[in-house]
Design an enzyme around this catalytic site. Structure first.
Site, PDB file in Angstrom:
ATOM      1  CD  GLU A 175       8.099  11.550   8.742  1.00 44.13           C
ATOM      2  OE1 GLU A 175       7.063  12.156   8.384  1.00 44.13           O
ATOM      3  OE2 GLU A 175       8.677  11.780   9.836  1.00 44.13           O
ATOM      4  CB  VAL A 208      12.882  19.602   3.953  1.00 38.52           C
ATOM      5  CG1 VAL A 208      12.780  20.793   3.015  1.00 38.52           C
ATOM      6  CG2 VAL A 208      11.975  18.464   3.486  1.00 38.52           C
ATOM      7  CG  HIS A 251     -18.907 -16.437   9.063  1.00 35.20           C
ATOM      8  ND1 HIS A 251     -17.547 -16.405   8.847  1.00 35.20           N
ATOM      9  CD2 HIS A 251     -19.436 -17.222   8.091  1.00 35.20           C
ATOM     10  CE1 HIS A 251     -17.263 -17.154   7.805  1.00 35.20           C
ATOM     11  NE2 HIS A 251     -18.380 -17.661   7.317  1.00 35.20           N
TER      12      HIS A 251
END
Lengths: 403, 467
Positions: B206, B240, B446
């Site tokens: 990245e 890159v 819940h």
């Protein structure tokens, strides 16, 4: 679902209005709030907004037409929709249509925000909070959300506009006016005078009285009255005496109109209008016909003093047969006073002016004073009023008759 | 006055933006024609949302089975039958595609196969294998919904046919042993985790400081940790330099990280650097439709610079999400049919189907601080949530951002299991301009993960209860 555009009811009394001008053509697109046409009523000219977004249908009424409140003048359509056939017929009953209209609206859930009661206003939680904070009535805000839901931006825009207009108008007003708080006396005067003016049919009789003799008598009596009462004799005291005597000889004047019938008073009580700070009070001297001039003088003095101090008791302001209002000291020639309810007449006395009058064919200068009697025509007519006034004139011009 | 009921509308592109726009126009009474050059459903159904999530789900099942012992369930031996996974994917893709065809038929929308280009403001030319010269179709209004295609970067060797995009990876017949994925964005991460779980050795390269750089900082940090824990190698701030395809068929990726040159050899290399609008060769210049930075320029009514022509979805840029395209498609159709409708992207949720999932709606913390005078933030970790413990996935948190003055919810970020399902409640809250009080007054069931939302919101009003 077509949304109806109806002639709105602008005020309580309105039953119909005239379409002045259509501002949107048939087939044009509109948004909720776009002004469709201007409307003229008896009182105002009004801009009517579109209740929904869509396309304006054919105008079912033309400019110049006078339309009843609630009648449908057009529809807001979505693409592909048409005007409901039955409604094109304008002659069907308004009443029926108005009922149908309301029901349709409820069923279809179409966005007509003015119809929703305020606790059902569609607004986002944030919009509601902001409105609450700024004391904005959400019914005055145009919502641009789905089905006219009010969003934060709508309230913010309303605030901006409101701020601008109130800033300018408040600024202007501040320059022109100043608000004075109402005292309870002022509120009372306002209430009673309005009541009297609106419900009592007044008529007025005026006489010009030569007060020369009265002046002479006053000068003669002044010393002895002062000796007795330690107070100065005033014209008011003399007028009270004269009016009392006049009521005595015209007992039919001592009556009052009530819802249950005409009431005749057993006593002769005379009220005198007294000017106090920022207002007026009317202390009432009781049983004046039984009192001597000295007693009247003393009475009057005490009541007026207490009136000016605001210390009059309730029963000292009630029970009058009539009231005397003297504006002579303010240079007023002639006044038509408003009756002090529940009395049936009030005597307005103007200033004394030296004037040329004809006496025995010759011009002489005499002191002339205008006396005006305002009378409640429900219970007293011109004749009795005139007779009463003549008695007053007789006694004023011939004060020795008071003995 | 023209009879709007029989307006002719042409929609170029049968993806989620296009077909939803078509249905909306049809519902409003238009005669609609939709032109699709490949398959109805577009990228979403055929090469995007649907197929990727099928793979994600299979990978998830595998993982659950691998950890089933934690739940008292013993399973001996499980393996990935990748061919079967792909077959299932293809089946579901076909079902979805058929579903879109059905919707077109149901709404009487004419479907034309072929590649469309604009020739006149109200004319479209369609070429297909049966008609090379092209057939002309006329319309009153045109909506461009041509979507997007995988983007690229300017790097030596990147255009080699052996460099895979998401399109090709989805159609792999067999799993490679290793793969380098260039790009740590949404697409890259989802594929990375699926492949890693299927047994492929995955490396992510990245360029930015973090993976998924547009998301909340805390989310990216925790997600990176989770992915690394599963064995995925992540390089951030990595540039890159070169991609080489070797004789063996393997790839070699050369990149810089921390001023150091690195090389990784792997069986496959995938390019996942984002997508770009597919607006070439559709005649935009011929009819005066303006575009900028590769995206068609539109106003808030989805109108382009050419009257009578609208554009939506990935073709106009912005967040390239199917649901954003659908919303814009409906907006454009309404406007094309004469109703004034302003685009509303206030509450577009952004989701990533990694594990833990990521879902967010509204502003990030940074954006919120820039926009509002004062904000409040409350974060509730799933580790304190009962259901999280039950499902044995206590990763992540719910982070709620509200502006201080009225408590308006301006941004919510969720990292955790089922985040993508939980976020809808908050999209609604933001859309409706709710404050945290509305959430606090709403009873959440819940035991569920959704209680974490309630807790985080309670934290904005005096304090959370369960931590």
């Amino acid at each position: 679902m077509p949304v109806e555009v109806i002639l709105p009811k602008i005020d309580e009394a309105m039953t119909e209005g005239k379409i002045l001008e259509w501002l949107v053509k048939e087939g044009e697109e509109v948004e909720a709030g776009t002004i469709l046409f201007t409307l003229e009523t008896e009182k105002v000219t009004w801009e009517v907004e579109s209740p929904a977004a869509g396309i304006l249908s054919k105008h079912l009424a033309e400019a110049g037409d006078v339309i009843k409140v609630g009648e449908i003048v057009a529809y807001i359509l979505h693409a592909g929709e048409e005007i409901p056939q039955a409604k094109e017929d304008k002659t069907s009953g308004d009443q029926e249509r108005a009922q149908e209209t309301t029901d349709d609206r409820k069923d279809a859930g179409t966005p007509v925000r003015v119809m929703l009661p305020s606790n059902k206003i569609k607004a986002s939680p944030i919009a509601k909070k902001i409105a609450r904070d700024h004391h904005i009535d959400l019914t005055s805000v145009t919502g641009t959300g789905p089905e006219g839901r009010i969003k934060k931006i709508d309230v913010m825009n309303y605030l901006e506009r409101d701020k601008k207009t109130s800033e300018t108008s408040q600024g202007e007003e501040k320059q022109r006016t100043e608000y004075i708080e109402l005292s309870s006396m002022r509120k009372t005067i306002a209430r009673r005078m309005t009541e009297s003016f609106q419900s009592v049919p007044h008529f007025f009789l005026t006489v010009e009285i030569d007060t020369g003799e009265l002046k002479y008598v006053k000068e003669k009596l002044a010393r002895s009255i002062e000796d007795i009462t330690s107070r100065r004799l005033t014209y008011t005291d003399l007028f009270i005496k004269i009016v009392s005597k006049s009521v005595e000889s015209n007992p039919d004047i001592n009556v009052q109109w009530t819802d249950n019938g005409i009431v005749r008073l057993n006593e002769i009580n005379i009220g005198i209008a007294v000017n106090v700070d920022n207002g007026l009070v009317v202390p009432v001297l009781k049983e004046t016909s039984k009192k001597s001039l000295a007693e009247i003088t003393l009475d009057r003095f005490n009541l007026v003093e207490r009136a000016r101090e605001g210390k009059l008791l309730p029963n000292e302001m009630k029970g009058g047969s009539l009231t005397i209002s003297n504006l002579g000291m303010y240079g007023i020639d002639h006044l038509c006073p408003i009756i002090n309810p529940p009395e049936s007449c009030i005597l307005g006395i103007g200033q004394t002016v030296e004037r040329p009058v004809s006496q025995n064919g010759e011009i002489v200068i005499r002191p002339i004073t205008k006396f005006t009697l305002s009378i409640d025509h429900r219970v007293l007519d011109g004749a009795i009023g005139s007779r009463f006034l003549q008695s007053i004139r007789m006694l004023t011009e011939n004060p020795l008759l008071l003995i | 006055m023209s009879d709007k009921a029989s307006k002719d509308i042409i929609i170029i592109g049968g993806g989620p933006g296009g077909y939803v726009s078509a249905i909306q126009a049809a519902q409003l009474g238009a005669h609609v024609t939709i032109i699709e050059k490949e398959n109805l459903g577009g990228t979403c159904v055929n090469k995007g949302c649907i197929p990727t999530k099928v793979l994600v789900h299979s990978a998830g099942i595998l993982r659950d089975i691998q950890h089933s012992k934690d739940f008292g369930i013993n399973v001996s031996g499980c393996s990935v039958d990748f061919a079967a996974v792909q077959a299932r994917k293809n089946k579901i893709v076909k079902q979805s595609r058929d579903g879109v065809s059905y919707l077109m038929r149901k709404n009487k929308i004419k479907v034309i196969e072929g590649a469309a280009s604009l020739v006149e403001p109200n004319q479209v030319k369609v070429k297909n294998k049966n008609n090379e010269k092209g057939e002309i179709f006329k319309a009153d209004e045109i909506i461009i919904a041509t979507g997007s295609e995988p983007g690229s970067i300017n790097v030596e060797g990147i255009n080699h046919e052996a460099v895979l995009t998401s399109d090709e990876v989805l159609n792999l017949k067999s799993l490679p042993k290793s793969i380098v994925i260039i790009g740590g964005g949404v697409i890259g991460l989802e594929f990375a985790q699926v492949l890693q779980r299927f047994g492929v050795s995955v490396t992510i390269i990245e360029m930015m400081n973090h993976i998924i750089p547009t998301e909340d900082d805390e989310i990216t940090k925790q997600l990176e940790k989770a992915l690394s824990k599963e064995g995925i190698a992540v390089f951030t701030q990595a540039q890159v330099k070169k991609v080489e395809i070797l004789e063996t068929g393997n790839s070699k990726v050369v990149f810089d990280v921390n001023n150091e040159a690195k090389t990784i050899e792997s069986e496959k290399v995938m390019l996942a650097v984002g997508r770009r609008p597919a607006i070439k060769n559709i005649g935009l210049e011929d009819v005066g439709v303006q575009f900028d930075k590769g995206c068609i320029v539109v106003d808030e009514y989805m109108r382009t610079s050419a009257p009578g022509i609208y554009a939506i979805g990935d073709a106009v840029g912005g967040v390239m999400l199917a649901h954003k395209a659908m919303s814009e498609g409906r907006c454009a159709a309404k406007n094309a049919m004469g109703l004034k409708n302003i685009r509303n992207l206030k509450s577009v949720p952004r989701c990533i189907w990694t594990s833990p999932e990521v879902a967010s709606v509204g502003l990030t913390e940074k954006e919120a601080r820039n926009l509002h005078e004062s904000i409040e933030i409350s974060t509730f970790p799933f580790s304190a949530n009962g259901k999280s413990r039950i499902i044995n996935d206590t990763n992540g948190f719910v982070k709620v951002i509200a502006e201080t003055k009225y408590g308006e919810i301006v941004g919510v970020h969720i990292l955790g299991a089922h985040a993508t399902e939980l976020i809808a409640e908050l999209s609604l809250a933001i859309q409706m301009e709710a404050s945290f009080q509305e959430i606090n007054e709403t009873i959440h069931p819940h035991p569920t993960l959704s209680e974490a939302i309630l807790e985080a919101s309670l934290g904005l009003e005096g304090g959370m209860f369960h931590i």
